[in-house]
Design a protein around this motif. Sequence first.
Motif, mmCIF file in Angstrom:
data_model
loop_
_atom_site.group_PDB
_atom_site.id
_atom_site.type_symbol
_atom_site.label_atom_id
_atom_site.label_comp_id
_atom_site.label_asym_id
_atom_site.label_seq_id
_atom_site.Cartn_x
_atom_site.Cartn_y
_atom_site.Cartn_z
ATOM 1 N N THR A 1 8.358 61.271 -52.521
ATOM 2 C CA THR A 1 9.838 60.499 -52.404
ATOM 3 C C THR A 1 9.949 59.171 -53.346
ATOM 4 O OG1 THR A 1 10.176 61.521 -50.374
ATOM 5 C CG2 THR A 1 11.519 59.545 -50.853
ATOM 6 N N LYS A 2 8.965 58.427 -53.358
ATOM 7 C CA LYS A 2 8.951 57.122 -54.062
ATOM 8 C C LYS A 2 8.962 57.208 -55.587
ATOM 9 C CE LYS A 2 6.595 54.052 -50.485
ATOM 10 N NZ LYS A 2 5.400 53.268 -50.175
ATOM 11 N N ASN B 1 10.054 60.095 -56.756
ATOM 12 C CA ASN B 1 11.189 60.889 -57.185
ATOM 13 C C ASN B 1 12.306 59.532 -57.375
ATOM 14 O OD1 ASN B 1 13.987 61.909 -56.281
ATOM 15 N ND2 ASN B 1 12.878 63.873 -56.621
ATOM 16 N N GLU B 2 12.428 58.989 -56.365
ATOM 17 C CA GLU B 2 13.576 57.638 -56.392
ATOM 18 C C GLU B 2 13.469 56.845 -57.693
ATOM 19 O OE1 GLU B 2 13.250 56.045 -52.344
ATOM 20 O OE2 GLU B 2 14.246 57.969 -51.501
ATOM 21 N N THR B 3 11.979 56.495 -57.901
ATOM 22 C CA THR B 3 11.986 55.496 -58.878
ATOM 23 C C THR B 3 12.162 56.248 -60.398
ATOM 24 O OG1 THR B 3 10.019 54.429 -57.766
ATOM 25 C CG2 THR B 3 10.053 54.343 -60.230
ATOM 26 N N GLU B 4 11.891 57.382 -60.604
ATOM 27 C CA GLU B 4 12.358 58.045 -61.717
ATOM 28 C C GLU B 4 13.769 58.309 -61.995
ATOM 29 O OE1 GLU B 4 10.131 59.398 -64.394
ATOM 30 O OE2 GLU B 4 8.587 58.129 -63.630
ATOM 31 N N LEU B 5 14.363 58.793 -60.976
ATOM 32 C CA LEU B 5 16.000 59.131 -61.126
ATOM 33 C C LEU B 5 16.689 57.752 -61.009
ATOM 34 C CD1 LEU B 5 16.280 62.031 -58.419
ATOM 35 C CD2 LEU B 5 16.290 62.096 -60.903
ATOM 36 N N ALA B 6 16.196 56.566 -60.313
ATOM 37 C CA ALA B 6 16.952 55.419 -60.438
ATOM 38 C C ALA B 6 16.786 54.917 -61.888
ATOM 39 C CB ALA B 6 16.347 54.387 -59.535
ATOM 40 N N ASN C 1 9.669 66.266 -56.347
ATOM 41 C CA ASN C 1 10.765 66.827 -55.685
ATOM 42 C C ASN C 1 10.720 67.201 -54.290
ATOM 43 O OD1 ASN C 1 12.805 66.472 -57.807
ATOM 44 N ND2 ASN C 1 12.352 68.249 -58.783
ATOM 45 N N ARG C 2 9.464 67.065 -54.040
ATOM 46 C CA ARG C 2 9.252 67.033 -52.474
ATOM 47 C C ARG C 2 9.002 68.384 -51.984
ATOM 48 N NH1 ARG C 2 12.649 62.730 -53.093
ATOM 49 N NH2 ARG C 2 14.458 64.149 -52.543
ATOM 50 N N LYS D 1 14.961 65.782 -62.952
ATOM 51 C CA LYS D 1 14.667 66.544 -61.747
ATOM 52 C C LYS D 1 14.163 67.748 -61.974
ATOM 53 C CE LYS D 1 19.123 65.361 -59.084
ATOM 54 N NZ LYS D 1 20.207 65.654 -58.455
#
Length: 108
Positions: free
Chosen positions: A82-83, A85-90, A47-48, A23
């Motif tokens: 968002t894409k 962010n979600e890809t990296e965190l997942a 992080n938008r 993050k």
Amino acid sequence: MFGDMMGMMGKLKEAQEKVEATKKRLDTVYLQEESSDGLLSVSISANRVIKEIKLDESLLQDKEQLEDYLILTLNTAIEKATKVNETELAAVAKEGMPNIPGMDSLFK
């Protein structure tokens, strides 16, 4: 059994630390989005968080046009961030999860 539970808790804590580090790293990852004619550009972190908006002087002549440009360009930038962010965190979360049957389907 207790040792296994302690090991699993340790792995979960390590995964949480990796997620937090990711993050923080995503605060430094910037994406650029530009209107199709190049009159407006937006810089946004993964992080938008909007970091910069640049617009051509001609957009200042028409309030409604400027609003439309902002809405379209900002929404596209936020969607892309968002894409990422979600890809990296997942990926980080999946990597750090202990092997619990059935849990792998949560990160697909």
